[in-house]
Design an enzyme around this catalytic site. Structure first.
Site, PDB file in Angstrom:
ATOM      1  N   LYS A   9      46.271 -23.996 103.819  1.00 51.40           N
ATOM      2  CA  LYS A   9      47.070 -25.211 103.587  1.00 51.40           C
ATOM      3  C   LYS A   9      48.261 -24.853 102.713  1.00 51.40           C
ATOM      4  O   LYS A   9      48.225 -23.883 101.955  1.00 51.40           O
ATOM      5  CB  LYS A   9      46.224 -26.278 102.897  1.00 51.40           C
ATOM      6  CG  LYS A   9      45.103 -26.773 103.769  1.00 51.40           C
ATOM      7  CD  LYS A   9      44.317 -27.862 103.114  1.00 51.40           C
ATOM      8  CE  LYS A   9      43.262 -28.304 104.126  1.00 51.40           C
ATOM      9  NZ  LYS A   9      42.183 -29.027 103.574  1.00 51.40           N
ATOM     10  N   LYS A  62      45.940 -23.897  89.035  1.00 53.90           N
ATOM     11  CA  LYS A  62      46.735 -24.464  87.948  1.00 53.90           C
ATOM     12  C   LYS A  62      48.189 -24.543  88.364  1.00 53.90           C
ATOM     13  O   LYS A  62      48.599 -23.959  89.359  1.00 53.90           O
ATOM     14  CB  LYS A  62      46.592 -23.637  86.674  1.00 53.90           C
ATOM     15  CG  LYS A  62      47.188 -22.251  86.710  1.00 53.90           C
ATOM     16  CD  LYS A  62      46.954 -21.558  85.362  1.00 53.90           C
ATOM     17  CE  LYS A  62      47.730 -20.280  85.243  1.00 53.90           C
ATOM     18  NZ  LYS A  62      47.611 -19.699  83.917  1.00 53.90           N
ATOM     19  N   HIS A 105      44.142 -18.742 118.042  1.00 52.30           N
ATOM     20  CA  HIS A 105      43.519 -19.116 119.311  1.00 52.30           C
ATOM     21  C   HIS A 105      42.705 -20.371 119.063  1.00 52.30           C
ATOM     22  O   HIS A 105      42.089 -20.523 118.003  1.00 52.30           O
ATOM     23  CB  HIS A 105      42.614 -17.995 119.819  1.00 52.30           C
ATOM     24  CG  HIS A 105      43.360 -16.728 120.096  1.00 52.30           C
ATOM     25  ND1 HIS A 105      44.056 -16.526 121.269  1.00 52.30           N
ATOM     26  CD2 HIS A 105      43.552 -15.616 119.350  1.00 52.30           C
ATOM     27  CE1 HIS A 105      44.629 -15.334 121.224  1.00 52.30           C
ATOM     28  NE2 HIS A 105      44.346 -14.764 120.074  1.00 52.30           N
ATOM     29  N   ASN A 161      54.301  -4.384  99.440  1.00 50.16           N
ATOM     30  CA  ASN A 161      53.494  -3.212  99.132  1.00 50.16           C
ATOM     31  C   ASN A 161      52.808  -2.688 100.393  1.00 50.16           C
ATOM     32  O   ASN A 161      52.888  -3.284 101.468  1.00 50.16           O
ATOM     33  CB  ASN A 161      52.482  -3.544  98.029  1.00 50.16           C
ATOM     34  CG  ASN A 161      52.197  -2.372  97.127  1.00 50.16           C
ATOM     35  OD1 ASN A 161      52.098  -1.247  97.589  1.00 50.16           O
ATOM     36  ND2 ASN A 161      52.068  -2.637  95.839  1.00 50.16           N
TER      37      ASN A 161
END
Length: 189
Positions: free
Chosen positions: A169, A186, A120, A90
């Site tokens: 992560k 979930k 950095h 989009n």
């Protein structure tokens, strides 16, 4: 790796932090200059085919006709972006791709999503060095509006990143993550 002889892109991908005064840094700016020129054409395109063709020229790889990208679209480099089939991107997205960005088939990317494969270091005396880590968005993932994916993240197959999330992560397959920083909300299907 030997700084003088090894290619700057190979050194970066191997994990080396590259200072802005690196003797090969000009190679980055050569591509960036070309990308800036083509970005103007891209973001003034008048139809989906023209957008796809111009972005294909920027990334150096033909984007499949089943993929749709809306403009404006922003990238600083472009050569390390790979986009699969039946992908939808989009408007207002930003891809910083020196570390590599791979978007597999069937992925949906909402408006104003940022995929940032560059960083950095935290330490002030190292901060003007550039590091990279690849981002991979696996098949059939959905990245919600305004989400930010940081360097080194893999978003698992069929997963959803909620709107506005900051993902630092890896996201497991078949899961929903959200928040800042993103946390597992979930599992799905």
């Amino acid at each position: 790796m030997n700084r003088e002889s090894a290619d700057i892109f190979d050194r970066m991908r191997s994990g080396e932090l590259v200072p802005m005064d690196d003797p090969q840094y000009h190679k980055i700016f050569e591509v960036v200059s070309q990308t800036i020129k083509l970005s103007n054409k891209l973001n003034n395109s008048t139809d989906i085919d023209q957008i796809r063709d111009t972005l294909s020229e920027i990334i150096g790889n033909q984007i499949d006709k089943s993929t749709t990208i809306f403009t404006p679209f922003h990238t600083n480099f472009g050569r390390f972006i790979r986009i699969g089939k039946n992908v939808f991107i989009n408007l207002g997205c930003t891809f910083l791709d020196l570390g590599g960005i791979t978007i597999e088939d069937e992925v949906l990317i909402g408006p104003k999503v940022s995929l940032l494969s560059e960083f950095h270091p935290l330490e002030p005396n190292e901060r003007k060095k550039l590091g990279v880590k690849p981002i991979i968005i696996k098949r059939n993932a959905w990245i919600g509006a305004g989400a930010t994916i940081l360097p080194g993240v893999i978003v698992g197959e069929n997963s959803v990143v909620a709107a506005g999330a900051m993902v630092s992560k890896d996201v497991p397959p078949n899961s929903v993550v959200g928040g800042i920083p993103a946390k597992l909300l979930k599992t799905i299907g």
